[in-house]
Each structure stands twice: as structure tokens, then as C-alpha cells.
Design an enzyme around this catalytic site. Structure first.
Site, mmCIF file in Angstrom:
data_model
loop_
_atom_site.group_PDB
_atom_site.id
_atom_site.type_symbol
_atom_site.label_atom_id
_atom_site.label_comp_id
_atom_site.label_asym_id
_atom_site.label_seq_id
_atom_site.Cartn_x
_atom_site.Cartn_y
_atom_site.Cartn_z
ATOM 1 N N ASP A 410 0.836 -1.191 0.000
ATOM 2 C CA ASP A 410 0.000 0.000 0.000
ATOM 3 C C ASP A 410 0.877 1.250 0.000
ATOM 4 O OD1 ASP A 410 -2.641 1.289 0.384
ATOM 5 O OD2 ASP A 410 -1.759 1.917 2.299
ATOM 6 N N GLU A 439 1.675 0.224 -5.038
ATOM 7 C CA GLU A 439 1.199 1.505 -5.535
ATOM 8 C C GLU A 439 2.389 2.455 -5.595
ATOM 9 O OE1 GLU A 439 -3.301 2.196 -4.101
ATOM 10 O OE2 GLU A 439 -1.846 2.168 -2.478
#
Length: 712
Positions: A410, A439
Site C-alpha cells: 500500500d 502503488e
């Protein structure tokens, strides 16, 4: 100078520098000195002073270096104020002096358990513990090593012993759980010692390694939230919303359609990506139905979340049931990726990190304020040696103890490149087929841009795949409803068509984002933002729903057949809706639950999804990096690509395709495409499977549709 007219605080900012902060300037030059527990006094001299946010800052030098084993006070004339931990913990010297490779946490054997915790700034440390036989807590002093690790060994079998650390930092005693807790009591009140072999489910091979050598481009990732997938009343699952719910075999809707694990098995996907399952803070584990969360608010990074366990009060239960889920998925041919959140914590002030070593594990601006690139109030500092060690230790633990197949990071752009590459090196040594993705958004954190693990650093991080926002934005448009629309919305902008050629090739090559297509995670929907169905409803409010579904199916075809790795959000294949809600991270099950009635209503579309996956997996032309990817000239409103597989040993199998033609129509009218007669065989047309030779010179591509043709 009187205490009621001036407020003062003092901080260690270096090993020979102290910063004094006052709410107004000294009227006359004060007498300044530093005194420690041993009554050793040394004078302080002011090196510089400055105004900052209506405060006066005085930088003072010590004559002798500060020793972190001592407690200090600053004497300002007759006033004595405690010296607090400041930016000293963020200096290179601190990292150099106190980095320790030792194993931390509760190290269990049946004969004894050793507790180790890192806190070089603590003046004293005690272990507070309660055994199963005792109803009261006992406190015992811990001893400190030179590197700032505090430790104690308790004799006897301490499986399921509850414990805390009681630490004296910044002149006060505070209690904290262990950041290395392998399990915790309900809601993480206490850390718990665990004899891990007792948490192994039936069939678990403790000594065996999970090795998956499937190539990344041969993978199809399906993103799942543990609770969402089984909580619906028609799921047919007994343990709704729990780890065990996804292990139940034979579950069906009232009308006989597969649900849960059976449904996942039927799709043809290769990887199940679980939204965070590490302990998070926003759901009361004792009343799990009272709140909902995606889980991106981590508290204990080594312990599973208890709200998904059938008994959150049993510290072994959450471990065993998560292992059972992972084991069951793998036994049914599905690899498991964990969504991990190391970029921030739930509440910085309450975190064990901040209680044990204030100011070390997080990034701060020049004024000493936490930076907020993550948008949740704190950014962890992966570049610091003990935070880096923590991340590597946690990843290694999840891989070795839970035998997972990969990790999705994340907000990976918050982390530094060096840490991520060290993690890849370590994890690959344990499992050469580990799948690493993240990400890569570039966020405003206090780290040099060139050191951030962002999309622009992809070529420095060859082991990682990145969520490709260029693919997402050109296929479906901006994630914001009032932003630019994408190809499937009928956007005729030539720039969109031009960029689509790049995204379909996986944005790889010398002048592109990635080294190779496998670094591109191709997606048009994920847990964040609107579902695609809801976004299309907003963008095309007056359009018939049938046409909006056709647009969504176009996005699905792009996702499955672009070079790179397809990523599907659970329910995308059956037009999942969250009733128009953009960010459902804490909304109720009525919004987030996977609606199995949609699988029934759109079973033909689900079958179509399975067919697309089957074709991609069975034909090397979509998987081989050597396949040529060429533009195919089509009329306005269309987009075409020809794939060609050069002569290889693979082509000796006559069932394999030599050429494939991908045709997309973004308009609401059919378009005619010139083809060589009797050259192409039709595989997919307008969401149906065919196997017939095209014997006409002009091929009619239906409105808002995708066609797939091939030749052997």
C-alpha cells in the site's frame, strides 16, 4: 523569571546540541546548564536563536556528549525542566550507534521465553506479564544492551502468556504492546506469547517451502476483502465474514450458483489478493458487526486481525484460521497475495513505535511536525535502519510462517527504493516465484524524490510490478467523475488513442516507464474510488444500462489482453455496485458486501469473463515477452492490435496461435474493418465465444464491443 509567565521545553536534537523552546524571548541572558541523574552539571552556551511560529528557539551546545542511558534536565536560572527526546533519533549517528540485527519480540521455547524490545532512549524498562495460571500481572526489570535492546528471560512454558512493556521515556512511565507481537488479545490490549506450531492447521507442512514459479504475465490477480465475499445473506456460507468462510466447500446461492471458494476456483484466476489481514484498529473485535473497515489502519503488523476470527478472545484462533484460509486457497490452486500497509500506522501517538522511541519511526518536517504524504497523519521512515529492519522482519515472518505467495504494498511510493530492493532480495531467496507489486504514487513525503519507490523508479526496482495509472486513466478515464473520460466512454481524442497503444504494450521499453511488461499491473477498477459500474452511471446518467455494461466489458477485455498483469476487483465481472459511494472503506455491509444475486443475474457475463481468462492462459501469444505487438489500422472510433508470435518451439503445438487480432469499438454504431479473406478465425465476438473462419473482406465490429480473431 517565573514559571507562570513563560513556558519552556527542551529537546535533545543531537549528541551535543539541545534546543530550548520558549513562548517569548528571555529578557536577559539566562544561566543555562545541563544536569543528569548523577548530579553532573555542565554549562550550556547559546549558539543561535530564531523566531518560529510565535516561539523563540535557542540552540545550545554541550561541552560533553549526551549519553542516552542517562536522564537529563535543563537548568534555566532557578527553573528545572526535563530534557525530552528530540531529533537526535533522526540523526545518522543515532542510526549508526544503535542499529541492532538481533531478533526482537517474544522468542519462545517450551523451557523459556526471552523478550526483546528496542528502545535506546529508554531510561528503564519492565516486563509486565500474566500467565494463564495467574489472575494478576507481575512486573520484572529488564536489562539493556549497548545497542539499546532491553531483554529478559522467563523460565518455564509461557505459551499464551499476556504481556506489555512498561517503559520510562521522556521522564514518564508508559505501557505499550510489543511491536513484534505474533498475536494479541481482543482489540490488541495485550501482546501474547505464542507457540506457533500449535496454530498450524491440519495438513500444514511447517518445514516445507511454498515455491511458485509461475511467471508474472501468466498470472491473473483477483482482489478480495475477507468480509465482503461471504457476508451477504445469500452467500450460502456458514462462517459469514470470517477467514473460515472462504474455506467452505460447496457453498451456493439459494438458486444453486457457486459462491465463495467454489466461485473463486471456477473463475480461472491464479492469485487471490487479500485486503489487509494484519491487526487493524478501526473495528471492535468483540463486536465485529458494529463497524466495517478495509483494514488500512494497522496497529500490530505481525498479528492477524481478530474481527475475521470466529473467536477473537483466543489469541491462537486468529492465527490458525488465517493459516487455514491460506492453505485452503493454495490447495485449490490459488496463490495468495497479502496487502500490507507499512507506510503509516493507525494512530501515531498510540503506536508502540512512538512510545518506545519517540520521533524515530516516522518522518518529520524541519519544524519537528509529522509529515503527511499518506493522508492519514503520519508517514513511516523506511530509510531508517530499525524501521527497515522491522519491515523486512515482518515480510519474512509472513512468508515463512504463513507461506504466502506475494505482497501488495500500500502506498509503496512512501517507502525508499533501497528498502524495497532489500525486501525483494530477501523474499526471492525464500521463494523465487514471490509476486511483489505496489502503488507507486509520488506523494509529498520528506524523502528525496529520487529515493522514493514510485513509478518513476520502476527501472531501479525490477522485481516489482506497479499499478499502472496510465492504463487505468486511458481506458476508463480519471478516477474523479468530473475528470477526463477514457476510451471506453467514447473519448475520440487522438491523444487517448495514441496512449492506448502504449498501455496495451505494457509501457515497457527503453523510453517507457517499465523495463518489461510484467511490471505493469493493468486494471480499471480496484477497492479504491467508485466501482466502474458506478462511475459509468455517473458519467453516462441518461444512457441505457445495457450500453453502460457494454462499456464496462470493453474495459475488461483491455485488462485481460493488454501486455502485463491483469488485475480484477472482485465483482467487476458482474457489474458490482457500491450504490454510488466513492470511498467505502468504513461504510456498512449493505454497501460493501459482494452481492451474489449479481452473479446469478449476469451469469452469462461471468461465463464470458471465464472464457477470456481461459484464452489468455492457454495461448502463449498473450504471455510471451517475445510476441510482437503491432497497431492494426481501423476506422475512426475503433482500435486494433495485432500480436504475432515469432517462430519458436512453442509453435510446434498446432493448437497455439501464431497471430491474434484485438479489435475494440468505442462507438454506438458498428464499424467495418478490412481483413484478408479466409485468414482469420473468430474466437470472441460481442461477448460470445465462436470458432468460425472469417470469409468476408470486411468484418463488422459491433457497437461498443470487442472481437478477438486468430490464425495458427
Amino acid at each position: 523569571m517565573k514559571g507562570d509567565t513563560i513556558s519552556m521545553s527542551a529537546y535533545m536534537d543531537d549528541f551535543s546540541m539541545i534546543t530550548i523552546v520558549v513562548n517569548k524571548p528571555f529578557s536577559v541572558s539566562p544561566s543555562l546548564s545541563l544536569v543528569d541523574d548523577n548530579k553532573v552539571v555542565q554549562p550550556l552556551t547559546i549558539d543561535e536563536q530564531e523566531h518560529y511560529h510565535n516561539q523563540m528557539i535557542y540552540k545550545c551546545r554541550t561541552r560533553m556528549p549526551i549519553h542516552l542511558k542517562n536522564r537529563y534536565w535543563v537548568m534555566i536560572n532557578e527553573s528545572r525542566i526535563p530534557l525530552m527526546i528530540g531529533s537526535i533519533v533522526r540523526t545518522p549517528k543515532f542510526d549508526s550507534l544503535y542499529y541492532d540485527e538481533t531478533s526482537l519480540g517474544a522468542i519462545y521455547t517450551p523451557e523459556s521465553t526471552t523478550f526483546k524490545v528496542w528502545s535506546p532512549v529508554a531510561f528503564a524498562m519492565k516486563l509486565k506479564y500474566k500467565t494463564q495460571k495467574s489472575n494478576t500481572f507481575i512486573e520484572q526489570k529488564m536489562s539493556r544492551t549497548e545497542k539499546g535492546v532491553w531483554e529478559i528471560t522467563l523460565e518455564g512454558d509461557h505459551h499464551l502468556t499476556e504481556y506489555l512493556f512498561v517503559v520510562n521515556v521522556n521522564h514518564e512511565w508508559v505501557e505499550t504492546t510489543d511491536p513484534y507481537s505474533k498475536s494479541v488479545t481482543a482489540n490488541g490490549v495485550y501482546s501474547v506469547v505464542i507457540h506457533l506450531p500449535e496454530t498450524d492447521p491440519e495438513g500444514w507442512n511447517r518445514s516445507g517451502k511454498k515455491i511458485n514459479l509461475r511467471s508474472k504475465t501468466d498470472s491473473i490477480i483477483y482482489e478480495v476483502h475477507v468480509r465482503d465475499l461471504t457476508i451477504h445473506s445469500d452467500s450460502g456460507v456458514v462462517n459469514k465474514g470470517k477467514y473460515l468462510g472462504l474455506t467452505e466447500l460447496g457453498t451456493k446461492t439459494p438458486n444453486g450458483f457457486h459462491t465463495g471458494l467454489e466461485y473463486l476456483k471456477s473463475l480461472g484466476i491464479t492469485h487471490v489478493q487479500l485486503l489487509p489481514v494484519a491487526d487493524f484498529g478501526s473495528v471492535d473485535e468483540t463486536m465485529p458487526d458494529s463497524a466495517y473497515n478495509w483494514g488500512y489502519d494497522p496497529v500490530h503488523f505481525f498479528s492477524p486481525e481478530g474481527s475475521y476470527a470466529t473467536n477473537p478472545y483466543d489469541p491462537s484462533c486468529r492465527i490458525k484460521e488465517l493459516k487455514t484460509l491460506i492453505h485452503t486457497l493454495q490447495q485449490n490452486g490459488l496463490s495468495v497475495i497479502l496487502d500490507v500497509v507499512y507506510n503509516h500506522v493507525y494512530k501515531r501517538e498510540e503506536s508502540p513505535f512512538e512510545k518506545l522511541v519517540p520521533g524515530y519511526f516516522f518522518r518529520y518536517d524541519n519544524g519537528g511536525n509529522p509529515v503527511n504524504g499518506t493522508g492519514v497523519g503520519n508517514d513511516t521512515a523506511s530509510e531508517r535502519k530499525m524501521m527497515r529492519k522491522f519491515i523486512l522482519d515482518a515480510l519474512t515472518y509472513w512468508m515463512s510462517e504463513y507461506k504466502v505467495d506475494g505482497f501488495r504494498f500500500d502506498l509503496m511510493g512512501i517507502h525508499d527504493v533501497e528498502t524495497m530492493n532489500l525486501a525483494a532480495e530477501k523474499l526471492t531467496s525464500l521463494n523465487p516465484g514471490v509476486f511483489l507489486l505496489g502503488e507507486g504514487w509520488d506523494l509529498n513525503t520528506n524523502l528525496e524524490p529520487e529515493k522514493r519507490a514510485t513509478l518513476s523508479s520502476a527501472k531501479k526496482m525490477p522485481s516489482y510490478s506497479f499499478f499502472n495509472d496510465a492504463f487505468r486513466d486511458h481506458v476508463k478515464g480519471s478516477i474523479f467523475p468530473d475528470g477526463q473520460s477514457g476510451f471506453i466512454n467514447g473519448n475520440h481524442d487522438e491523444r487517448i488513442k495514441h496512449q492506448m497503444k502504449h498501455v496495451m504494450r505494457g509501457y515497457s521499453g527503453q523510453n517507457s516507464t517499465f523495463i518489461k511488461p510484467e511490471q505493469s499491473i493493468n486494471y480499471s477498477e480496484c477497492h479504491d474510488n467508485h466501482t466502474l459500474f458506478d462511475l459509468l452511471s455517473i458519467r453516462h446518467p441518461f444512457e441505457d444500462e445495457f450500453l453502460r455494461r457494454k462499456r464496462q466489458q470493453l474495459a475488461l477485455a483491455f485488462t485481460i489482453f493488454a501486455q502485463g498483469v491483469p488485475f480484477i476487483h472482485a465483482g467487476q465481472e458482474c457489474f458490482r455496485t457500491k450504490k454510488g459511494e466513492e470511498n467505502s472503506y468504513n461504510l456498512p455491509d449493505t454497501i460493501n458486501a459482494f452481492d451474489w444475486n449479481l452473479v446469478e443475474s449476469f451469469h452469462k457475463e461471468v461465463d464470458y469473463f471465464k472464457q477470456l481468462i481461459g484464452i489468455r492462459k492457454s495461448q502463449p501469444i498473450f504471455l510471451e515477452s517475445s510476441a510482437e505487438f503491432l497497431e492494426w489500422i481501423v476506422p475512426d472510433g475503433g482500435l486494433g492490435f495485432k500480436l504475432h508470435l515469432p517462430n519458436t518451439d512453442i509453435k510446434k503445438d498446432t493448437s497455439y496461435w501464431s497471430n491474434a487480432l484485438l479489435l475494440f469499438n468505442q462507438t454506438t454504431k458498428p464499424i467495418l474493418i478490412p481483413l484478408e479473406k479466409n485468414t482469420w478465425t473468430l474466437a470472441i465476438e460481442d461477448e460470445k465465444y465462436y470458432n468460425r473462419l472469417i470469409n468476408e473482406d470486411l468484418y463488422k465490429l459491433e457497437a461498443l464491443s470487442f472481437s478477438l480473431l486468430y490464425s495458427v
